[in-house]
Design a protein around this motif. Sequence first.
Motif, PDB file in Angstrom:
ATOM      1  N   VAL A  67     -40.954 -63.721  59.967  1.00  0.00           N
ATOM      2  CA  VAL A  67     -41.741 -64.826  59.430  1.00  0.00           C
ATOM      3  C   VAL A  67     -41.571 -64.947  57.918  1.00  0.00           C
ATOM      4  O   VAL A  67     -41.302 -66.016  57.388  1.00  0.00           O
ATOM      5  N   ASP A  68     -41.710 -63.831  57.216  1.00  0.00           N
ATOM      6  CA  ASP A  68     -41.667 -63.898  55.759  1.00  0.00           C
ATOM      7  C   ASP A  68     -41.379 -62.513  55.193  1.00  0.00           C
ATOM      8  O   ASP A  68     -41.465 -61.493  55.908  1.00  0.00           O
ATOM      9  N   THR A  69     -41.039 -62.470  53.931  1.00  0.00           N
ATOM     10  CA  THR A  69     -40.827 -61.210  53.228  1.00  0.00           C
ATOM     11  C   THR A  69     -41.533 -61.288  51.879  1.00  0.00           C
ATOM     12  O   THR A  69     -41.708 -62.390  51.335  1.00  0.00           O
ATOM     13  N   GLU A  70     -41.971 -60.157  51.365  1.00  0.00           N
ATOM     14  CA  GLU A  70     -42.616 -60.147  50.053  1.00  0.00           C
ATOM     15  C   GLU A  70     -42.263 -58.877  49.300  1.00  0.00           C
ATOM     16  O   GLU A  70     -41.895 -57.854  49.877  1.00  0.00           O
ATOM     17  N   GLU A  71     -42.393 -58.978  48.018  1.00  0.00           N
ATOM     18  CA  GLU A  71     -42.004 -57.898  47.120  1.00  0.00           C
ATOM     19  C   GLU A  71     -43.053 -56.793  47.107  1.00  0.00           C
ATOM     20  O   GLU A  71     -44.252 -57.053  47.218  1.00  0.00           O
ATOM     21  N   ILE A 110     -40.151 -51.338  36.403  1.00  0.00           N
ATOM     22  CA  ILE A 110     -40.177 -49.883  36.524  1.00  0.00           C
ATOM     23  C   ILE A 110     -38.916 -49.382  37.223  1.00  0.00           C
ATOM     24  O   ILE A 110     -38.669 -49.718  38.392  1.00  0.00           O
ATOM     25  N   PRO A 111     -38.082 -48.579  36.558  1.00  0.00           N
ATOM     26  CA  PRO A 111     -36.968 -47.918  37.247  1.00  0.00           C
ATOM     27  C   PRO A 111     -37.511 -46.885  38.236  1.00  0.00           C
ATOM     28  O   PRO A 111     -38.519 -46.228  37.976  1.00  0.00           O
ATOM     29  N   ARG A 112     -36.838 -46.722  39.334  1.00  0.00           N
ATOM     30  CA  ARG A 112     -37.329 -45.818  40.362  1.00  0.00           C
ATOM     31  C   ARG A 112     -37.386 -44.366  39.896  1.00  0.00           C
ATOM     32  O   ARG A 112     -38.250 -43.593  40.323  1.00  0.00           O
ATOM     33  N   VAL A 138     -34.072 -53.871  39.928  1.00  0.00           N
ATOM     34  CA  VAL A 138     -33.255 -54.104  41.123  1.00  0.00           C
ATOM     35  C   VAL A 138     -32.627 -52.787  41.585  1.00  0.00           C
ATOM     36  O   VAL A 138     -32.342 -51.910  40.754  1.00  0.00           O
ATOM     37  N   PRO A 139     -32.450 -52.664  42.912  1.00  0.00           N
ATOM     38  CA  PRO A 139     -32.768 -53.612  43.971  1.00  0.00           C
ATOM     39  C   PRO A 139     -34.284 -53.709  44.222  1.00  0.00           C
ATOM     40  O   PRO A 139     -34.969 -52.699  44.279  1.00  0.00           O
ATOM     41  N   ILE A 140     -34.779 -54.928  44.358  1.00  0.00           N
ATOM     42  CA  ILE A 140     -36.205 -55.164  44.527  1.00  0.00           C
ATOM     43  C   ILE A 140     -36.647 -54.658  45.900  1.00  0.00           C
ATOM     44  O   ILE A 140     -36.090 -55.077  46.925  1.00  0.00           O
ATOM     45  N   PRO A 141     -37.638 -53.783  45.971  1.00  0.00           N
ATOM     46  CA  PRO A 141     -38.134 -53.343  47.279  1.00  0.00           C
ATOM     47  C   PRO A 141     -38.979 -54.436  47.939  1.00  0.00           C
ATOM     48  O   PRO A 141     -39.735 -55.135  47.261  1.00  0.00           O
ATOM     49  N   THR A 142     -38.819 -54.607  49.223  1.00  0.00           N
ATOM     50  CA  THR A 142     -39.552 -55.649  49.951  1.00  0.00           C
ATOM     51  C   THR A 142     -40.061 -55.112  51.278  1.00  0.00           C
ATOM     52  O   THR A 142     -39.555 -54.115  51.801  1.00  0.00           O
TER      53      THR A 142
END
Length: 339
Positions: free
Chosen positions: A160-164, A181-183, A261-265
């Motif tokens: 349906v959808d994805t979000e950050e 924020i770097p991981r 990046v990479p943006i976690p979702t």
Amino acid sequence: MDLRRLRYFLVLAEELHFTRAATRLRIAQPALSQQIRALEREIGAELVARGARGCTLTPVGRVVAEEAAALLGQAAAAEERIRAVVGGQGGRLRLAYTRSARGGRVDTLIARFRERHPQVEVVAETGWTAFNVAGLLAGRLDAAFVRPPLPEPELVCRFVDTEELLLVVPAEHPLAARRRIPRELVVGLPAVMWPRENGPGMYDRTVGQVWPDGGFNLVRHEPDDEQLLRAVAEGGVVAAVPAGRARALRLPGVRLRRFTVPIPTVDIALAYPRRSPTGLVRHLVALLDEPALRPAAEPAAADGAGARGGEMGRVSPPRNRYDRGNIHTSRQPGRSPDR
């Protein structure tokens, strides 16, 4: 009581003539006489007084005619309702939301369904992924919003959808001064999380993206996103929370920061039984293919989550491992999990 005989009798009561009634019913007159006599035997009383020029209703016949009209009307209405349900045009849709995902395409989808099917009663409740899955498997729900991936082969899971995912930090934390924020800066930081059993797929996906190389230092559990943010506001811990929920809560004492990046979702999906979904569920799912609700791109098969044919697959376990021995549970009575 035979509804066909009642229908025959009701036509006879309107015509008061066997030949005219038989013509109207498109059956032979002797066959009509036979059916009326069978109905009289079933009731135990004469319904018509026969004469050379037609017939008249007996006192019992007048009562039977009134009741037959009401009963046949109810039967016709019931048949219409049943056909509407089979065709997905009426009835009741038993639906469950998940607390961590409201708004966006979720609300648009249900609003569009209500608009297209105003005669359908949408009976909605709110739970969390594991609870909603159990309701689907038990037959208590027709469809439910969940956080994929799901390991249930009996269910179809439509994207349906994805979000950050955002990092929630105390307002006075050094990371609050950064825009992204770097991981590597969250490795080893004391973290708070909801219990994995509430939504194993989303839990593993969150940990696997935010702490891909390990260093997930889980210090305690909280039952829902609001309690996660409250724990962060008290200081000493951080949390990863979906952007929509984190921004909707807007608790003081915390700061919401994006990752580099990479943006976690994380995703939100609509789950329903693979075998014999109701007509209403098929109509609901069909709305996902309309341009207004079709996402620009479904999630790629990153970390094991496939999107073949619109269905979502499973996620591989995160590479990091952590000491389950230092997990401390802090649950509050009466609060529901929030996945």
